[in-house]
Design an enzyme around this catalytic site. Structure first.
Site, PDB file in Angstrom:
ATOM      1  N   GLU A 180     -76.025  10.937  84.499  1.00  0.00           N
ATOM      2  CA  GLU A 180     -76.007  11.191  86.062  1.00  0.00           C
ATOM      3  C   GLU A 180     -74.803  10.391  86.295  1.00  0.00           C
ATOM      4  O   GLU A 180     -74.070  10.683  87.324  1.00  0.00           O
ATOM      5  CB  GLU A 180     -77.695  10.629  86.269  1.00  0.00           C
ATOM      6  CG  GLU A 180     -77.184  10.530  87.765  1.00  0.00           C
ATOM      7  CD  GLU A 180     -79.518   9.809  88.420  1.00  0.00           C
ATOM      8  OE1 GLU A 180     -79.984  10.056  87.486  1.00  0.00           O
ATOM      9  OE2 GLU A 180     -79.071  10.195  89.404  1.00  0.00           O
ATOM     10  N   ASP A 189     -76.143  -0.206  87.889  1.00  0.00           N
ATOM     11  CA  ASP A 189     -75.057  -0.073  87.082  1.00  0.00           C
ATOM     12  C   ASP A 189     -73.576  -0.435  87.275  1.00  0.00           C
ATOM     13  O   ASP A 189     -73.202  -0.941  86.994  1.00  0.00           O
ATOM     14  CB  ASP A 189     -75.852  -1.527  85.738  1.00  0.00           C
ATOM     15  CG  ASP A 189     -77.002  -2.159  86.892  1.00  0.00           C
ATOM     16  OD1 ASP A 189     -77.351  -2.687  88.057  1.00  0.00           O
ATOM     17  OD2 ASP A 189     -78.315  -1.668  86.802  1.00  0.00           O
ATOM     18  N   GLY A 228     -76.610   1.628  78.004  1.00  0.00           N
ATOM     19  CA  GLY A 228     -77.689   2.770  78.252  1.00  0.00           C
ATOM     20  C   GLY A 228     -78.240   3.323  77.592  1.00  0.00           C
ATOM     21  O   GLY A 228     -77.834   3.914  76.411  1.00  0.00           O
ATOM     22  N   HIS A 274     -83.422  11.190  94.949  1.00  0.00           N
ATOM     23  CA  HIS A 274     -83.754  11.451  93.500  1.00  0.00           C
ATOM     24  C   HIS A 274     -82.620  11.332  92.626  1.00  0.00           C
ATOM     25  O   HIS A 274     -83.176  10.621  91.211  1.00  0.00           O
ATOM     26  CB  HIS A 274     -84.134  12.535  92.925  1.00  0.00           C
ATOM     27  CG  HIS A 274     -84.762  13.292  92.036  1.00  0.00           C
ATOM     28  ND1 HIS A 274     -86.109  12.715  91.854  1.00  0.00           N
ATOM     29  CD2 HIS A 274     -84.690  14.185  91.544  1.00  0.00           C
ATOM     30  CE1 HIS A 274     -86.300  13.603  90.060  1.00  0.00           C
ATOM     31  NE2 HIS A 274     -85.578  14.347  90.166  1.00  0.00           N
ATOM     32  N   SER A 332     -80.160  18.365  84.530  1.00  0.00           N
ATOM     33  CA  SER A 332     -79.842  16.825  83.788  1.00  0.00           C
ATOM     34  C   SER A 332     -80.345  16.441  82.946  1.00  0.00           C
ATOM     35  O   SER A 332     -79.891  15.628  82.341  1.00  0.00           O
ATOM     36  CB  SER A 332     -80.364  15.862  85.460  1.00  0.00           C
ATOM     37  OG  SER A 332     -82.608  16.248  85.043  1.00  0.00           O
ATOM     38  N   LEU A 370     -91.994  11.050  92.237  1.00  0.00           N
ATOM     39  CA  LEU A 370     -92.120  12.507  91.721  1.00  0.00           C
ATOM     40  C   LEU A 370     -93.203  13.418  91.324  1.00  0.00           C
ATOM     41  O   LEU A 370     -93.795  13.276  90.953  1.00  0.00           O
ATOM     42  CB  LEU A 370     -91.378  12.304  90.768  1.00  0.00           C
ATOM     43  CG  LEU A 370     -90.501  13.510  90.460  1.00  0.00           C
ATOM     44  CD1 LEU A 370     -89.531  14.432  91.589  1.00  0.00           C
ATOM     45  CD2 LEU A 370     -89.597  13.436  89.326  1.00  0.00           C
ATOM     46  N   PHE A 400     -88.418  27.147  87.852  1.00  0.00           N
ATOM     47  CA  PHE A 400     -87.949  26.083  88.277  1.00  0.00           C
ATOM     48  C   PHE A 400     -86.360  26.386  89.139  1.00  0.00           C
ATOM     49  O   PHE A 400     -86.483  27.845  89.378  1.00  0.00           O
ATOM     50  CB  PHE A 400     -87.307  25.501  87.395  1.00  0.00           C
ATOM     51  CG  PHE A 400     -87.891  23.751  87.103  1.00  0.00           C
ATOM     52  CD1 PHE A 400     -88.823  23.819  86.795  1.00  0.00           C
ATOM     53  CD2 PHE A 400     -87.297  22.814  87.725  1.00  0.00           C
ATOM     54  CE1 PHE A 400     -89.755  22.174  86.248  1.00  0.00           C
ATOM     55  CE2 PHE A 400     -87.986  21.406  87.514  1.00  0.00           C
ATOM     56  CZ  PHE A 400     -89.047  21.725  86.562  1.00  0.00           C
ATOM     57  N   GLY A 442     -77.112   8.105  76.599  1.00  0.00           N
ATOM     58  CA  GLY A 442     -76.268   7.563  75.900  1.00  0.00           C
ATOM     59  C   GLY A 442     -77.580   7.625  74.324  1.00  0.00           C
ATOM     60  O   GLY A 442     -76.591   7.331  72.724  1.00  0.00           O
ATOM     61  N   THR A 449     -93.311  17.502  90.282  1.00  0.00           N
ATOM     62  CA  THR A 449     -92.221  17.978  89.351  1.00  0.00           C
ATOM     63  C   THR A 449     -92.667  19.105  90.308  1.00  0.00           C
ATOM     64  O   THR A 449     -93.522  19.066  91.099  1.00  0.00           O
ATOM     65  CB  THR A 449     -92.590  17.925  88.179  1.00  0.00           C
ATOM     66  OG1 THR A 449     -91.682  19.201  87.407  1.00  0.00           O
ATOM     67  CG2 THR A 449     -94.551  18.279  87.847  1.00  0.00           C
ATOM     68  N   GLU A 450     -90.597  19.580  90.524  1.00  0.00           N
ATOM     69  CA  GLU A 450     -90.629  21.542  90.773  1.00  0.00           C
ATOM     70  C   GLU A 450     -91.403  21.988  89.813  1.00  0.00           C
ATOM     71  O   GLU A 450     -92.119  23.158  90.182  1.00  0.00           O
ATOM     72  CB  GLU A 450     -89.724  21.552  90.070  1.00  0.00           C
ATOM     73  CG  GLU A 450     -89.054  22.429  91.543  1.00  0.00           C
ATOM     74  CD  GLU A 450     -87.479  22.294  91.573  1.00  0.00           C
ATOM     75  OE1 GLU A 450     -86.712  21.610  91.938  1.00  0.00           O
ATOM     76  OE2 GLU A 450     -86.573  23.744  90.986  1.00  0.00           O
ATOM     77  N   GLN A 489     -79.202  13.523  96.268  1.00  0.00           N
ATOM     78  CA  GLN A 489     -80.409  14.973  95.744  1.00  0.00           C
ATOM     79  C   GLN A 489     -81.956  14.123  96.457  1.00  0.00           C
ATOM     80  O   GLN A 489     -81.708  13.163  95.749  1.00  0.00           O
ATOM     81  CB  GLN A 489     -80.197  15.595  94.429  1.00  0.00           C
ATOM     82  CG  GLN A 489     -81.416  16.307  94.444  1.00  0.00           C
ATOM     83  CD  GLN A 489     -81.578  17.285  93.101  1.00  0.00           C
ATOM     84  OE1 GLN A 489     -82.009  16.971  91.838  1.00  0.00           O
ATOM     85  NE2 GLN A 489     -80.924  18.663  93.632  1.00  0.00           N
ATOM     86  N   ARG A 527     -82.997  22.645  95.215  1.00  0.00           N
ATOM     87  CA  ARG A 527     -83.713  21.426  96.155  1.00  0.00           C
ATOM     88  C   ARG A 527     -82.888  20.909  97.058  1.00  0.00           C
ATOM     89  O   ARG A 527     -84.277  20.676  98.679  1.00  0.00           O
ATOM     90  CB  ARG A 527     -83.509  20.269  94.946  1.00  0.00           C
ATOM     91  CG  ARG A 527     -84.264  19.916  93.727  1.00  0.00           C
ATOM     92  CD  ARG A 527     -84.113  19.322  93.101  1.00  0.00           C
ATOM     93  NE  ARG A 527     -85.638  19.356  91.311  1.00  0.00           N
ATOM     94  CZ  ARG A 527     -85.484  18.817  90.742  1.00  0.00           C
ATOM     95  NH1 ARG A 527     -84.395  17.940  90.312  1.00  0.00           N
ATOM     96  NH2 ARG A 527     -85.973  18.657  90.000  1.00  0.00           N
ATOM     97  N   HIS A 548     -85.426  15.364  96.555  1.00  0.00           N
ATOM     98  CA  HIS A 548     -86.223  16.016  95.350  1.00  0.00           C
ATOM     99  C   HIS A 548     -87.568  16.104  96.809  1.00  0.00           C
ATOM    100  O   HIS A 548     -87.910  15.274  97.358  1.00  0.00           O
ATOM    101  CB  HIS A 548     -86.489  15.293  95.080  1.00  0.00           C
ATOM    102  CG  HIS A 548     -87.564  16.017  93.755  1.00  0.00           C
ATOM    103  ND1 HIS A 548     -88.807  16.865  94.100  1.00  0.00           N
ATOM    104  CD2 HIS A 548     -87.123  16.343  92.249  1.00  0.00           C
ATOM    105  CE1 HIS A 548     -89.484  18.044  92.783  1.00  0.00           C
ATOM    106  NE2 HIS A 548     -88.905  17.040  92.029  1.00  0.00           N
TER     107      HIS A 548
END
Lengths: 234, 577
Positions: free
Chosen positions: B378, B216, B11, B347, B394, B247, B115, B16, B249-250, B235, B281, B237
């Site tokens: 995640e 994966d 990743g 989300h 996140s 999305l 936020f 990663g 955004t918030e 979650q 959220r 969103h």
């Protein structure tokens, strides 16, 4: 509506040379070109290969040539195309084809690496952030929108005629660092750009500006680089 | 073909890349990614990354700590959260020093916005804590970390799709991957494997996630006989574009956007009187669904409006240019002139691979380690987000725990050397056989249809609100799809860039952990954070203040065990906003 799709196909394991294959799909004008490719792949012919991921214009995977123009297929509304009922989709021009609509972008990425695409600053950093004014940030802001999709460089006639030309994407990335007030590598980067396959191969044709899905005025940024090389002032 | 590295990182998103940057200073590291790194889904993150820098107003680490604990509905492990919020500030300065082009305050500092769930004075009002670069925060951080990897000559294997982990006797041996451009399968023999493989939004029909987000790493982990933690917590969103899930955004609400129902009412005043649209959220998504269920969706449709018109064209262009762009281009809505129709969209996965605070994967989910196996971001469950993640935590989690994973695996190699455990030829062969079977199977089921059926049932029955009976039906459906998957047939029998095969393997992964989500949701008899049961509407701290550990057994059934929540400072309280 019914759409006649003409897709570029090439399987390196079985085909001597590329060919076009026709498919017919049903779609609404509000759907995207990427949706058409998925309809073919998921309902008619799973052997079709193409790249895509985010599906909303930020990952840069799905740039292709649609009716002769480079664009992100995930953002390309069918209703906005000139010829909606007859659509030809081809891989980005001037790059080797791996399979179908998937091109080998190694050369494109290699040029990105040549211009030293990272902040160069050998001074010890302050305990908090480096200060940069709103005005200074705005100078580089537009250049940071680039998603490296390759639509610009592969639409550039100077690049078609000279594959060694760094091309608009790499040059834009050079701008992004050269004009960053936090960067100390302007001189060495300008030297990298100051030759026949560097910035001077740009003939201000503006194809890059038309192709850019992020609406970056690439040519303006490249003109600022030309000025900086001549004046050696940032 | 066999390749050898000390460390294989799977990743190339934020977790990663940050781990690779750390570990490649000392050891022979390879990053294996199904996409070219700049295509990773971290780049789609929009609104910000949290840190109590106090650049725009008073803020403290302890407020961030409290907000994250409360946001998690007290299921987050407080030792892990404390590490996260303490590391947040140096992490932001490090990202800035790497060159991240953040938006700036008038004094030239990193700009910050409001936020959901991030507050001052322990919940009194929203606070300016989300550090941002317009609405391209993930994009600029992803590019910056990749640039640092280029500078440091990190070795990448791009468009290598990870197939299976090689692990025996709880000791990692390496990884099997499909080298798509060259059309061959590769075994990496390594001492360490780290996963930063991201989420699985594509288990759902309506999702903000990229096509690549098929979990994966989770499927591979399940097949390696390792349990997953808290998978029932998904979650949603609140503001995905209606019908698409893309999305918004918030940060749009952070900048002052309103949520309106069909009566033009700012309905959040009923559900979160103090912070309104800037509630966390889970709460906002439930409120939207309640409005829709009670008949106040826009024109009777399953959507409400996100109204940004009062912010003005100039501010929208400066602060939210990306969403302006795709609202216009993709759905023909101009947010300057009209409200955006939105619905909650799948989300983020709060659950994932159980890990220690040093990113070491736990073989039993509780304390026994898998030697040489690490995970962050995640795909991992450490657990900093508990039952509900706060926006902007996140990106922070991915960078902070990505770096911790890098440091941790370097310590492991320093102490244990780089001599690898024996390669497991039989496992490599079994993995190739599995792929071969999928490729050459001659059944009558189609991957794309099975995937659509899975996405539909997850959307309808394992969404924002859950109930016993629909969950049971969903579980049956998942089990049915697992059986039908054995009977698939794909079109493409070639070796080079066989995305038909890759999509089949992705669906296999989704099906390998879908049961963990659905059965986990059915099993948890309470409502907490992102898990809202109609038949068990209250949080139950007496019986359910604990993490779920779900292990798939050989007969295909799930075995649940539990792990206590780490509570250090903030005792569970009623959660209101």
């Amino acid at each position: 509506m019914k759409i006649n799709l003409r897709l570029f196909r090439y399987n390196p394991e079985t085909d001597k040379k590329p060919h076009y294959q026709h498919y017919t799909v049903e779609a609404e004008p509000t759907e995207k070109v990427l949706d058409l490719l998925h309809k073919v792949k998921w309902e008619q012919d799973g052997t079709l290969a193409f790249r895509r991921s985010c599906a909303h214009g930020i990952c840069g995977s799905c740039a292709m040539t649609v009716n002769g123009e480079n664009m992100l297929t995930c953002e390309a509304l069918i209703g906005n195309l000139k010829k909606q009922q007859s659509i030809t989709i081809e891989p980005l021009p001037s790059l080797p084809v791996i399979k179908d609509l998937v091109v080998d972008m190694e050369n494109f990425y290699a040029k990105y690496k040549i211009i030293k695409p990272y902040l160069i600053n050998n001074s010890p950093p302050p305990p908090t952030e480096r200060i940069q004014s709103v005005r200074e940030q705005r100078i580089i802001d537009e250049s940071t929108w680039c998603i490296m999709c390759g639509a610009c460089s592969t639409s550039c006639p100077s690049n078609w005629s000279n594959p060694d030309f760094l091309g608009p994407a790499a040059l834009l990335k050079a701008y992004r660092f050269i004009f960053d007030t936090r960067d100390e590598g302007a001189e060495e980067r300008l030297n990298i750009l100051d030759h026949g396959d560097g910035i001077w191969r740009c003939r201000t044709i503006f194809n890059c500006v038309e192709a850019c899905p992020k609406e970056i005025d690439v040519t303006y940024h490249l003109s600022q680089l030309k000025k900086a090389i001549v004046t050696r002032e940032i | 073909m066999k390749l050898s590295h000390d460390v294989v990182i799977v990743g190339s998103g934020l977790a990663g890349l940050r781990a690779a940057l750390e570990a490649s200073q000392y050891y022979n590291v390879a990053v294996v990614s199904k996409l070219f790194p700049l295509r990773s889904h971290s780049g789609a993150a929009q609104g910000g990354i949290a840190a109590a820098l106090a650049n725009e107003e008073e803020d403290y680490i302890d407020w961030h700590f409290f907000d994250t604990v409360k946001g998690s509905d007290y299921l987050g492990d407080q030792d892990a959260i404390e590490l996260l919020v303490n590391d947040a500030i140096p992490t932001l300065y490090e990202l800035e020093h790497f060159g991240t082009p953040f938006s700036r305050t008038p004094e030239g500092k990193i700009a910050q916005r409001k936020f959901g769930g991030h507050t001052k004075h322990y919940g009194e009002a929203a606070v300016l804590r989300a550090c941002y670069a317009a609405d391209r925060t993930g994009h600029v951080i992803l590019h910056t970390l990749y640039e640092q990897c280029v500078k440091n000559n990190v070795k990448f294997y791009n468009e290598y799709y990870a197939i299976d982990l090689l692990v025996k006797d709880s000791i990692v041996r390496g990884l099997v991957a499909y080298d798509m451009p060259n059309g061959r399968f590769v075994a990496f023999h390594s001492k360490v494997v780290m996963f930063g493989t991201g989420g699985y939004g594509r288990a759902y029909k309506i999702t903000s996630n990229a096509h690549a987000n098929t979990g994966d790493g989770l499927g591979i982990t399940v097949r390696a006989g390792i349990p997953l933690e808290d998978m029932e917590f998904v979650q949603f969103h609140p503001t995905g574009i209606y019908g698409y899930g893309i999305l918004v955004t918030e940060g749009a609400r952070g900048e002052g956007g309103y949520l309106l129902n069909n009566d033009g009412d700012r309905f959040m005043k009923k559900y979160a009187p103090k912070v309104m649209e800037l509630a966390p959220r889970d709460l906002v998504s439930r409120s939207i669904w309640t409005e829709i269920n009670e008949g106040r969706g826009i024109d009777g449709k399953r959507c409400v409006h996100l109204d940004l018109r009062h912010l003005g064209a100039e501010r929208l262009k400066e602060r939210l240019p990306e969403i302006m762009g795709f609202c216009r281009k993709l759905v023909g809505v101009d947010p300057v002139k009209e409200p955006i129709p939105i619905e909650p969209t799948a989300h983020y996965s709060m659950g994932g691979i159980p890990v220690t605070v040093d990113a070491q994967v736990l073989a039993d989910g509780i304390n026994k380690k898998v030697e040489g196996f690490y995970a962050a971001g995640e795909c991992a469950c450490v657990s900093v987000h508990g039952a509900n993640r706060l926006g902007t935590n996140s990106l922070l989690d991915a960078v902070v725990y990505g770096r911790r994973a890098g440091k941790s695996l370097v310590r492991f190699l320093n102490e244990n050397g780089t001599v690898k455990a024996d390669f497991v030829e039989d496992q490599y062969k079994a993995s190739l056989d599995r792929v071969d079977k999928i490729k050459n199977n001659t059944g009558n089921e189609k991957v794309s249809y099975l995937r659509t059926e899975l996405q539909n049932v997850m959307n309808e029955k394992v969404g924002v609100y859950r109930d016993g009976k629909p969950l049971e039906e969903a579980l049956e459906k998942v089990e049915e799809l697992e059986q039908r998957f054995k009977n698939i047939q794909i079109d493409d029998k070639g070796s080079v860039f066989n995305t038909d095969l890759a999509e089949a393997l992705e669906l296999g992964n989704l099906l390998d952990f879908a049961q963990h989500i659905v059965a986990g949701a059915l099993n948890r008899h309470e409502s907490r954070g992102g898990h809202a049961r109609i038949d068990f509407p209250k949080r139950d701290d007496k019986d359910w203040l604990k993490h779920t550990i779900a292990l798939r057994k050989d007969d295909g059934s799930l075995e649940f065990t539990y792990k206590p929540v780490v509570i250090t400072k903030f005792q569970p309280k009623e959660r209101t906003y």
